[in-house]
Write a protein that holds these residues in place. Sequence first.
Motif, PDB file in Angstrom:
ATOM      1  N   LEU A  10       0.780   7.800  10.207  1.00 42.68           N
ATOM      2  CA  LEU A  10       2.221   7.899  10.480  1.00 42.68           C
ATOM      3  C   LEU A  10       2.582   7.476  11.901  1.00 42.68           C
ATOM      4  CD1 LEU A  10       2.818  11.362   8.746  1.00 42.68           C
ATOM      5  CD2 LEU A  10       3.005   9.074   7.742  1.00 42.68           C
ATOM      6  N   TYR A  11       1.854   6.509  12.442  1.00 44.06           N
ATOM      7  CA  TYR A  11       2.060   6.118  13.841  1.00 44.06           C
ATOM      8  C   TYR A  11       3.460   5.559  14.106  1.00 44.06           C
ATOM      9  CZ  TYR A  11       0.477   1.789  11.573  1.00 44.06           C
ATOM     10  OH  TYR A  11       0.323   0.738  10.698  1.00 44.06           O
ATOM     11  N   ASN A  12       4.134   5.068  13.085  1.00 42.32           N
ATOM     12  CA  ASN A  12       5.497   4.559  13.275  1.00 42.32           C
ATOM     13  C   ASN A  12       6.539   5.666  13.322  1.00 42.32           C
ATOM     14  OD1 ASN A  12       5.086   1.770  13.468  1.00 42.32           O
ATOM     15  ND2 ASN A  12       5.012   1.524  11.243  1.00 42.32           N
ATOM     16  N   TYR A  13       6.111   6.913  13.076  1.00 38.05           N
ATOM     17  CA  TYR A  13       7.077   8.015  12.921  1.00 38.05           C
ATOM     18  C   TYR A  13       6.827   9.177  13.876  1.00 38.05           C
ATOM     19  CZ  TYR A  13       8.033   5.234   8.866  1.00 38.05           C
ATOM     20  OH  TYR A  13       8.340   4.173   8.064  1.00 38.05           O
ATOM     21  N   LEU A  14       6.033   8.951  14.923  1.00 35.95           N
ATOM     22  CA  LEU A  14       5.718  10.014  15.870  1.00 35.95           C
ATOM     23  C   LEU A  14       6.930  10.296  16.765  1.00 35.95           C
ATOM     24  CD1 LEU A  14       2.105   9.017  16.999  1.00 35.95           C
ATOM     25  CD2 LEU A  14       2.816  10.432  15.054  1.00 35.95           C
ATOM     26  N   THR A  16      -5.117   8.596  -0.549  1.00 38.49           N
ATOM     27  CA  THR A  16      -4.666   9.990  -0.458  1.00 38.49           C
ATOM     28  C   THR A  16      -5.415  10.738   0.637  1.00 38.49           C
ATOM     29  OG1 THR A  16      -6.257  10.698  -2.157  1.00 38.49           O
ATOM     30  CG2 THR A  16      -4.039  10.080  -2.896  1.00 38.49           C
ATOM     31  N   TYR A  17      -4.699  11.667   1.266  1.00 38.55           N
ATOM     32  CA  TYR A  17      -5.255  12.532   2.308  1.00 38.55           C
ATOM     33  C   TYR A  17      -4.766  13.960   2.053  1.00 38.55           C
ATOM     34  CZ  TYR A  17      -5.231   7.964   4.735  1.00 38.55           C
ATOM     35  OH  TYR A  17      -5.370   6.644   5.068  1.00 38.55           O
ATOM     36  N   THR A  18      -5.444  14.916   2.655  1.00 42.25           N
ATOM     37  CA  THR A  18      -4.990  16.303   2.634  1.00 42.25           C
ATOM     38  C   THR A  18      -5.107  16.858   4.038  1.00 42.25           C
ATOM     39  OG1 THR A  18      -5.708  16.626   0.338  1.00 42.25           O
ATOM     40  CG2 THR A  18      -5.348  18.606   1.655  1.00 42.25           C
ATOM     41  N   ILE A  19      -4.087  17.591   4.479  1.00 41.62           N
ATOM     42  CA  ILE A  19      -4.154  18.223   5.797  1.00 41.62           C
ATOM     43  C   ILE A  19      -5.430  19.056   5.869  1.00 41.62           C
ATOM     44  CG2 ILE A  19      -3.091  19.961   7.290  1.00 41.62           C
ATOM     45  CD1 ILE A  19      -1.603  17.310   7.281  1.00 41.62           C
ATOM     46  N   THR A  30       0.836  -1.197   0.000  1.00 38.20           N
ATOM     47  CA  THR A  30       0.000   0.000   0.000  1.00 38.20           C
ATOM     48  C   THR A  30       0.874   1.251   0.000  1.00 38.20           C
ATOM     49  OG1 THR A  30      -0.127  -0.031   2.427  1.00 38.20           O
ATOM     50  CG2 THR A  30      -1.931  -1.080   1.211  1.00 38.20           C
ATOM     51  N   ILE A  31       0.291   2.330  -0.526  1.00 33.96           N
ATOM     52  CA  ILE A  31       0.938   3.640  -0.502  1.00 33.96           C
ATOM     53  C   ILE A  31      -0.047   4.649   0.071  1.00 33.96           C
ATOM     54  CG2 ILE A  31       1.965   5.498  -1.861  1.00 33.96           C
ATOM     55  CD1 ILE A  31       2.823   3.462  -3.916  1.00 33.96           C
ATOM     56  N   ASP A  32       0.387   5.407   1.069  1.00 33.34           N
ATOM     57  CA  ASP A  32      -0.407   6.499   1.629  1.00 33.34           C
ATOM     58  C   ASP A  32       0.261   7.817   1.259  1.00 33.34           C
ATOM     59  OD1 ASP A  32      -2.537   5.185   3.278  1.00 33.34           O
ATOM     60  OD2 ASP A  32      -0.799   4.284   4.235  1.00 33.34           O
ATOM     61  N   THR A  55      -5.886  17.251  11.959  1.00 32.22           N
ATOM     62  CA  THR A  55      -4.556  16.956  11.420  1.00 32.22           C
ATOM     63  C   THR A  55      -3.857  15.885  12.252  1.00 32.22           C
ATOM     64  OG1 THR A  55      -4.286  19.169  10.461  1.00 32.22           O
ATOM     65  CG2 THR A  55      -2.272  17.919  10.910  1.00 32.22           C
ATOM     66  N   ILE A  56      -3.964  16.020  13.572  1.00 30.36           N
ATOM     67  CA  ILE A  56      -3.359  15.030  14.476  1.00 30.36           C
ATOM     68  C   ILE A  56      -4.002  13.664  14.276  1.00 30.36           C
ATOM     69  CG2 ILE A  56      -3.163  14.352  16.906  1.00 30.36           C
ATOM     70  CD1 ILE A  56      -2.747  17.324  17.553  1.00 30.36           C
ATOM     71  N   ASP A  57      -5.305  13.634  14.026  1.00 35.45           N
ATOM     72  CA  ASP A  57      -5.995  12.362  13.789  1.00 35.45           C
ATOM     73  C   ASP A  57      -5.422  11.645  12.566  1.00 35.45           C
ATOM     74  OD1 ASP A  57      -7.629  12.675  15.980  1.00 35.45           O
ATOM     75  OD2 ASP A  57      -9.348  13.452  14.839  1.00 35.45           O
ATOM     76  N   ILE A  58      -5.232  12.390  11.460  1.00 34.11           N
ATOM     77  CA  ILE A  58      -4.668  11.795  10.252  1.00 34.11           C
ATOM     78  C   ILE A  58      -3.233  11.350  10.495  1.00 34.11           C
ATOM     79  CG2 ILE A  58      -3.893  12.298   7.889  1.00 34.11           C
ATOM     80  CD1 ILE A  58      -6.345  14.029   7.534  1.00 34.11           C
ATOM     81  N   ARG A  59      -2.470  12.209  11.161  1.00 35.10           N
ATOM     82  CA  ARG A  59      -1.072  11.861  11.465  1.00 35.10           C
ATOM     83  C   ARG A  59      -0.986  10.565  12.265  1.00 35.10           C
ATOM     84  NH1 ARG A  59       1.997  14.694  16.323  1.00 35.10           N
ATOM     85  NH2 ARG A  59       0.449  13.345  17.320  1.00 35.10           N
TER      86      ARG A  59
END
Length: 302
Positions: free
Chosen positions: A295-299, A264-267, A94-96, A287-291
């Motif tokens: 991106l939970y592996n990169y917080l 795909t997402y947009t801030i 997958t690609i996000d 924004t935090i919800d999408i992050r």
Amino acid sequence: MKNIKKTIIKLILIILMAITLFLAIFVIKGLISSSIVKNENNFIGDDLSDGNTIEQRHKDELFFLFAGVDSTGEKTNTRTDTLMLVLMNKSTKTIDIISIPRDTRVYIEGELDKINAAHSYGGMDMTIKTIRDFLGIDLDYYCEVNFQAVVDGVDALGGIDIDVKEPIANAQDIEPGLHRFNGQEALNYVRFRKGYSNADLGRIATQQDFLVQFISELSKPSKLLRIPMVFSKLSSNMDTNINYKNLLSFGWAFKNISQAQITTYTIPGYPDTIDGISYYIPDSEATIDIRNQVLYNYLLEE
């Protein structure tokens, strides 16, 4: 007897096509792999952070910033026109993609400004640092391209069929449905600004949709023989600090990806005018919800 001959001929053609496809794959892998030693130094850069160690946080993931810059190679004094955070996962195939509107109002070195101005102040170093601070994420890698990459990449692909959705067609005053674009036409399509009812968000949606269709087109078996030329054209208009072997490994892993595997997402946020300047004000909570979702592996620790 005629039917038997036809069947034999068809079988021979199928076998020949299979052999040709196998050889094409073998040759392409060889061509790309053989250039690793020659070009590796072009794809390794310094870490763009203060006191941070560049690292691969997840062995099956590649997380990087894709930045489009309207320049001819300048490292500063030009603004980013496109900002997309890209997360590729080999295990899930997958690609996000998370787009950051270019007018997003954020802190750059302690001062509120448009996020696309970070590049004009300090190039990719400042851009990476600004996004890292804005989202609280460990962002190490980037791919920076100028817009000639779109022209040359699409032309090297032999043109591209783009299914233009009705809202985009209405904004650009073209017919909805399938369009065949050459490189310059594709660039005009993704850079179109006027006419969208939701301003820059419409343009972002167009760019996201184009990127998804481009990746899907590039991954078709019929395009295998064109991949080395496309890659060469893209890389000649690209600057990145991603290790070349990593880039090759992930690119090959997604050779058969479909549009359904790309999200795909947009801030989230809203446009506003402050002191006579147009900004995009991000919705912090959304924004935090999408992050956290993507991106939970990169917080980073807060």
